[in-house]
Design a protein around this motif. Structure first.
Motif, PDB file in Angstrom:
ATOM      1  N   LYS A  24       1.781  29.527  61.247  1.00 39.43           N
ATOM      2  CA  LYS A  24       0.788  29.841  60.215  1.00 39.43           C
ATOM      3  C   LYS A  24       1.272  30.955  59.294  1.00 39.43           C
ATOM      4  O   LYS A  24       1.099  30.894  58.075  1.00 39.43           O
ATOM      5  N   TYR A  25       1.902  31.966  59.883  1.00 33.80           N
ATOM      6  CA  TYR A  25       2.383  33.072  59.057  1.00 33.80           C
ATOM      7  C   TYR A  25       3.538  32.626  58.168  1.00 33.80           C
ATOM      8  O   TYR A  25       3.626  33.004  56.991  1.00 33.80           O
ATOM      9  N   ALA A  26       4.429  31.814  58.717  1.00 38.65           N
ATOM     10  CA  ALA A  26       5.555  31.315  57.929  1.00 38.65           C
ATOM     11  C   ALA A  26       5.065  30.432  56.783  1.00 38.65           C
ATOM     12  O   ALA A  26       5.589  30.501  55.660  1.00 38.65           O
ATOM     13  N   LYS A  27       4.057  29.609  57.035  1.00 43.03           N
ATOM     14  CA  LYS A  27       3.498  28.761  55.981  1.00 43.03           C
ATOM     15  C   LYS A  27       2.858  29.614  54.881  1.00 43.03           C
ATOM     16  O   LYS A  27       2.952  29.293  53.692  1.00 43.03           O
ATOM     17  N   PHE A  28       2.218  30.695  55.297  1.00 41.88           N
ATOM     18  CA  PHE A  28       1.618  31.613  54.323  1.00 41.88           C
ATOM     19  C   PHE A  28       2.682  32.204  53.401  1.00 41.88           C
ATOM     20  O   PHE A  28       2.532  32.219  52.175  1.00 41.88           O
ATOM     21  N   LEU A  29       3.795  32.672  53.995  1.00 40.29           N
ATOM     22  CA  LEU A  29       4.872  33.253  53.188  1.00 40.29           C
ATOM     23  C   LEU A  29       5.514  32.200  52.285  1.00 40.29           C
ATOM     24  O   LEU A  29       5.815  32.464  51.114  1.00 40.29           O
ATOM     25  N   ALA A  30       5.736  31.001  52.851  1.00 38.12           N
ATOM     26  CA  ALA A  30       6.383  29.948  52.069  1.00 38.12           C
ATOM     27  C   ALA A  30       5.542  29.561  50.861  1.00 38.12           C
ATOM     28  O   ALA A  30       6.079  29.334  49.764  1.00 38.12           O
ATOM     29  N   LYS A  31       4.248  29.489  51.056  1.00 35.25           N
ATOM     30  CA  LYS A  31       3.362  29.123  49.947  1.00 35.25           C
ATOM     31  C   LYS A  31       3.281  30.248  48.916  1.00 35.25           C
ATOM     32  O   LYS A  31       3.342  30.010  47.703  1.00 35.25           O
ATOM     33  N   LYS A  32       3.187  31.481  49.411  1.00 32.51           N
ATOM     34  CA  LYS A  32       3.038  32.622  48.509  1.00 32.51           C
ATOM     35  C   LYS A  32       4.272  32.817  47.637  1.00 32.51           C
ATOM     36  O   LYS A  32       4.156  33.136  46.437  1.00 32.51           O
ATOM     37  N   TYR A  33       5.460  32.615  48.222  1.00 31.50           N
ATOM     38  CA  TYR A  33       6.705  32.890  47.486  1.00 31.50           C
ATOM     39  C   TYR A  33       7.446  31.614  47.072  1.00 31.50           C
ATOM     40  O   TYR A  33       8.571  31.688  46.599  1.00 31.50           O
ATOM     41  N   ASP A  34       6.809  30.452  47.275  1.00 27.73           N
ATOM     42  CA  ASP A  34       7.390  29.172  46.880  1.00 27.73           C
ATOM     43  C   ASP A  34       8.771  28.972  47.511  1.00 27.73           C
ATOM     44  O   ASP A  34       9.772  28.724  46.824  1.00 27.73           O
ATOM     45  N   LYS A  35       8.813  29.079  48.849  1.00 25.02           N
ATOM     46  CA  LYS A  35      10.070  28.948  49.581  1.00 25.02           C
ATOM     47  C   LYS A  35      10.047  27.714  50.475  1.00 25.02           C
ATOM     48  O   LYS A  35       8.993  27.330  50.999  1.00 25.02           O
ATOM     49  N   ILE A  36      11.188  27.118  50.653  1.00 25.21           N
ATOM     50  CA  ILE A  36      11.304  26.005  51.593  1.00 25.21           C
ATOM     51  C   ILE A  36      11.187  26.535  53.011  1.00 25.21           C
ATOM     52  O   ILE A  36      11.712  27.593  53.348  1.00 25.21           O
ATOM     53  N   LEU A  37      10.496  25.772  53.865  1.00 23.59           N
ATOM     54  CA  LEU A  37      10.244  26.174  55.250  1.00 23.59           C
ATOM     55  C   LEU A  37      10.941  25.194  56.186  1.00 23.59           C
ATOM     56  O   LEU A  37      10.706  23.980  56.114  1.00 23.59           O
TER      57      LEU A  37
END
Length: 421
Positions: free
Chosen positions: A134-147
Motif C-alpha cells: 500500500k505504501y509503495a503504491k502510494f509513492l508510485a502514484k504520487k510521483y508517477d513511478k513504475i512499481l
C-alpha cells in the motif's frame, strides 16, 4: 476504433511512466507497464515488509547501496518467543514512512529522482505484506513511478550477485525462519525447485528449541534470537556427543526437508534432563551447551545431506555448466557460521564454490528487493500493474521438479561432521 473509444469512456484510465495509458481494471486482460530502459545509473528504491523487519534501500545498476534503513522488530518478538503477526503489522505501519524517508535522506535524493520502486508482494505474512504494498503504491502514484512486484525468495536467491560475479545457472539453498528451499537458479525469473520443507523451517525450529531450553534465562543470550543463542551457546560445549539426534528423511531419496522431528527429539531430551536434575521453573539444565551443539549439528547434517543429493542430481541432469559450479546460501540461517562451514565442506567435495551475501543482507532487508528490481529491469522483464490482489502469502517458488528428484532415486550416504567448529 469504436471499441477503443468505448473503453476510454467506460473504464478508468491509468497513466504510466512515459505517457503510456491502459485501462486500470478490465477483467479479461492482464495489464502491463512499458519496460524501463536500463543503465548502470538506473536507481531503484526497494521496500521489504514480508515478515517482521521494515526494510528500505536505494540501489543502482552498479550494485552500489546509495542509502538504506532497517527497523528490526527482533527485540519485541524475542519476548514472545516468535513473530506475532499483529504486532509485526503495527510496527510496520508505524515505521514504514520513517524507513523510506531515512533511506532517501542517507542517499541524499528524493523519490522524484529514482527510476522505479520495487516492493515485496509474496510470500510472507498477509498483514505485513499489505503495509509495504500500500505504501509503495502510494509513492508510485504520487510521483508517477513504475512499481515492480518482487518475490521474497527470488530476492534472497539473487542478492549475492550484487556482491559476486556469479553467472547463471547456479544452485541455491535458502534457509530462514520461514522457509527452506533448494533450487536451481536458471535466470532472473527462472527457478527449478528441487526440495522444500515438509513442515517447519530451520530458523523457526531453532527459535522454538531455544525457547524450550530456556536460553533467554541465561543473560548473554537474553537479547538475541533463538537461532543466534544456540550458535553462541554451542561454542561452549565440551561433550556434545552425549546427545544423539537422527537425520530426518534419511531413507527418502529426495531433496525435501523436515525439522519438526528434531525439535520433538530435543524436547524429550530436555524433559529427561530436567527430571534427572529435579529442575523447576526457569532453571536451565547443566548440559545446555552440549545439547545446543548437538542440536545445531543435527540441523547442519540434514541440510548437508540434502544439498549433496541436489548437487548429484544437477550434475546427472546437466542442469549446471561445468564452468559455473556455484552455490549460494542465503536467508537468516545462512548467518550461522557453523552451519555455513558444514555446507561449504559439501561444496568443496564436489568442486563447487560457496557464496553467501553479507550477514546483514542474508536476513530480510530492502537491499535485496531493490537489487531484484535492478535485475528485472536489466533483463527487460515486462512489469505487470500491481494491485492489492497480487499479494500472495503462500506463493510457490519456481517450477516444481521435486518428483524428478525422487524418480532419480539417488542414494546419498549420511554426512559425518564435527559437532563444533
Amino acid at each position: 476504433m469504436i471499441c477503443l473509444m468505448y473503453f476510454r469512456r467506460k473504464l478508468k484510465i491509468y497513466r504510466l511512466g512515459g505517457g503510456t495509458t491502459v485501462p486500470q481494471d478490465y477483467p479479461f486482460i492482464t495489464l502491463y507497464r512499458r519496460n524501463l530502459s536500463y543503465s548502470r545509473k538506473t536507481t531503484i528504491l526497494g521496500i521489504e515488509t514480508s515478515c517482521d523487519d521494515t526494510g528500505c534501500a536505494i540501489v543502482n545498476g552498479y550494485g552500489n547501496i546509495l542509502g538504506e534503513c532497517l527497523y528490526s522488530q527482533n527485540a519485541l518478538h524475542v519476548r514472545y518467543g516468535g513473530v506475532n503477526p499483529v504486532h509485526a503489522w503495527e510496527l510496520h505501519r508505524d515505521n514504514i514512512d520513517l524507513a523510506v524517508k531515512n533511506a532517501l535522506k542517507s542517499a541524499k535524493i528524493g523519490v522524484s529522482e529514482i527510476d522505479a520502486l520495487a516492493v515485496t508482494v509474496k510470500p510472507g505474512l498477509l498483514l505485513s505484506l499489505t503495509i509495504g504494498v500500500k505504501y509503495a503504491k502510494f509513492l508510485a502514484k504520487k510521483y508517477d513511478k513504475i512499481l515492480i512486484p518482487i518475490h521474497h525468495m527470488e530476492a534472497h536467491a539473487l542478492v549475492a550477485r550484487m556482491y559476486y560475479d556469479i553467472p547463471f545457472p547456479y544452485l541455491t539453498l535458502l534457509i530462514s525462519g520461514g522457509h527452506c528451499f533448494l533450487a536451481v537458479v536458471k535466470d532472473v525469473d527462472s527457478f527449478l525447485l528441487l526440495g522444500q520443507t515438509l513442515d517447519n523451517a530451520p530458523g523457526e525450529v531453532m527459535d522454538k528449541a531455544a525457547r524450550r531450553m530456556k536460553l533467554k534465562n541465561i543473560f548473554e543470550y537474553s537479547a538475541v534470537s533463538g537461532g543466534r543463542a544456540i550458535e553462541l551457546a554451542a561454542k561452549n560445549a565440551t561433550n556434545p556427543a552425549m546427545f544423539q539426534f537422527p537425520i530426518p528423511l534419511l531413507k527418502n531419496r529426495d531433496c525435501n526437508f523436515s525439522f519438526s522431528g528434531l525439535k520433538d527429539s530435543l524436547v524429550r531430551k530436555v524433559l529427561k534432563k530436567e527430571s534427572e536434575h529435579g529442575l523447576r521453573g526457569d532453571e536451565v539444565i547443566p548440559e545446555i551447551y552440549d545439547l545446543c551443539a548437538s542440536f545445531q549439528a543435527s540441523i547442519a547434517r540434514h541440510l548437508a545431506h540434502r544439498l549433496e543429493r541436489a548437487i548429484t542430481f544437477c550434475e546427472m541432469k546437466k542442469l549446471l555448466h561445468f564452468d559455473t559450479k556455484n552455490i549460494i546460501i542465503s536467508g537468516g540461517v545462512a548467518c550461522n557460521d557453523y552451519i555455513y562451514s558444514c555446507l561449504e565442506r559439501v561444496g568443496n567435495k564436489f568442486g563447487f564454490n560457496l557464496y553467501r551475501p553479507p550477514h546483514k543482507v542474508c536476513t530480510d532487508n530492502g537491499v535485496m528487493v531493490a537489487w531484484n528490481g535492478i535485475e528485472k529491469v536489466k533483463k527487460g522483464d515486462t512489469i505487470p500493474l500491481l494491485s492489492i490482489s497480487n499479494i500472495d502469502p503462500t506463493a510457490s517458488f519456481g517450477l516444481n521438479i521435486i518428483d524428478q528428484v525422487k524418480e532419480a532415486n539417488l542414494p546419498i550416504r549420511a554426512p559425518t561432521i564435527e559437532n563444533k567448529m
